[in-house]
Design a protein around this motif. Sequence first.
Motif, PDB file in Angstrom:
ATOM      1  N   ARG A  23       0.732  -1.008  -0.028  1.00 24.25           N
ATOM      2  CA  ARG A  23       0.043  -0.038  -0.060  1.00 24.25           C
ATOM      3  C   ARG A  23       0.858   1.160  -0.019  1.00 24.25           C
ATOM      4  O   ARG A  23       0.629   2.221  -0.855  1.00 24.25           O
ATOM      5  CB  ARG A  23      -0.892   0.072   0.995  1.00 24.25           C
ATOM      6  CG  ARG A  23      -1.778   1.329   1.386  1.00 24.25           C
ATOM      7  CD  ARG A  23      -2.739   1.179   2.472  1.00 24.25           C
ATOM      8  NE  ARG A  23      -3.358   2.440   2.795  1.00 24.25           N
ATOM      9  CZ  ARG A  23      -4.273   3.210   2.089  1.00 24.25           C
ATOM     10  NH1 ARG A  23      -4.687   2.781   1.165  1.00 24.25           N
ATOM     11  NH2 ARG A  23      -4.520   4.365   2.707  1.00 24.25           N
ATOM     12  N   TRP A  24       1.925   1.139   0.609  1.00 29.96           N
ATOM     13  CA  TRP A  24       2.768   2.394   0.963  1.00 29.96           C
ATOM     14  C   TRP A  24       4.054   2.382   0.228  1.00 29.96           C
ATOM     15  O   TRP A  24       4.710   3.543   0.293  1.00 29.96           O
ATOM     16  CB  TRP A  24       2.919   2.643   2.512  1.00 29.96           C
ATOM     17  CG  TRP A  24       1.597   2.932   3.216  1.00 29.96           C
ATOM     18  CD1 TRP A  24       0.995   2.086   4.013  1.00 29.96           C
ATOM     19  CD2 TRP A  24       1.073   3.955   3.345  1.00 29.96           C
ATOM     20  NE1 TRP A  24      -0.149   2.536   4.483  1.00 29.96           N
ATOM     21  CE2 TRP A  24      -0.136   3.956   4.146  1.00 29.96           C
ATOM     22  CE3 TRP A  24       1.191   5.572   2.678  1.00 29.96           C
ATOM     23  CZ2 TRP A  24      -1.082   5.030   4.365  1.00 29.96           C
ATOM     24  CZ3 TRP A  24       0.198   6.514   2.810  1.00 29.96           C
ATOM     25  CH2 TRP A  24      -0.902   6.282   3.571  1.00 29.96           C
ATOM     26  N   GLY A  25       4.141   1.568  -0.488  1.00 33.55           N
ATOM     27  CA  GLY A  25       5.559   1.157  -1.486  1.00 33.55           C
ATOM     28  C   GLY A  25       6.506   1.025  -0.865  1.00 33.55           C
ATOM     29  O   GLY A  25       7.581   1.815  -0.995  1.00 33.55           O
ATOM     30  N   PRO A  52      -3.612   1.128  -3.241  1.00 32.42           N
ATOM     31  CA  PRO A  52      -2.234   1.732  -3.117  1.00 32.42           C
ATOM     32  C   PRO A  52      -2.677   3.242  -2.082  1.00 32.42           C
ATOM     33  O   PRO A  52      -3.808   3.773  -2.529  1.00 32.42           O
ATOM     34  CB  PRO A  52      -2.181   1.878  -4.510  1.00 32.42           C
ATOM     35  CG  PRO A  52      -2.858   1.020  -5.412  1.00 32.42           C
ATOM     36  CD  PRO A  52      -3.986   0.598  -4.566  1.00 32.42           C
ATOM     37  N   ALA A  53      -1.919   3.650  -1.590  1.00 34.71           N
ATOM     38  CA  ALA A  53      -1.927   4.867  -0.797  1.00 34.71           C
ATOM     39  C   ALA A  53      -2.193   6.161  -1.900  1.00 34.71           C
ATOM     40  O   ALA A  53      -1.567   6.105  -2.909  1.00 34.71           O
ATOM     41  CB  ALA A  53      -0.939   5.475   0.011  1.00 34.71           C
ATOM     42  N   PRO A  54      -2.883   6.969  -1.641  1.00 31.52           N
ATOM     43  CA  PRO A  54      -3.025   8.117  -2.508  1.00 31.52           C
ATOM     44  C   PRO A  54      -1.759   9.083  -2.540  1.00 31.52           C
ATOM     45  O   PRO A  54      -1.053   9.081  -1.758  1.00 31.52           O
ATOM     46  CB  PRO A  54      -3.952   9.036  -1.840  1.00 31.52           C
ATOM     47  CG  PRO A  54      -4.265   8.573  -0.661  1.00 31.52           C
ATOM     48  CD  PRO A  54      -3.762   7.504  -0.440  1.00 31.52           C
TER      49      PRO A  54
END
Length: 54
Positions: A23-25, A52-54
Amino acid sequence: MKSTTEPVALCRYGAEWTATKLRWGLAADGAERERLLDIAAGCGGTEVEFTPAP
């Protein structure tokens, strides 16, 4: 004596940890990656779902 739910909890933990990383890479070092793969190997068809987080 180990709980019969322990493997289920470990699979959930591994999936949630992996989803958070995706999600946060975030990167995982070699040891962390190997541990997550070890956990996943015992989890059968556990799917990792993430947004994925914005």
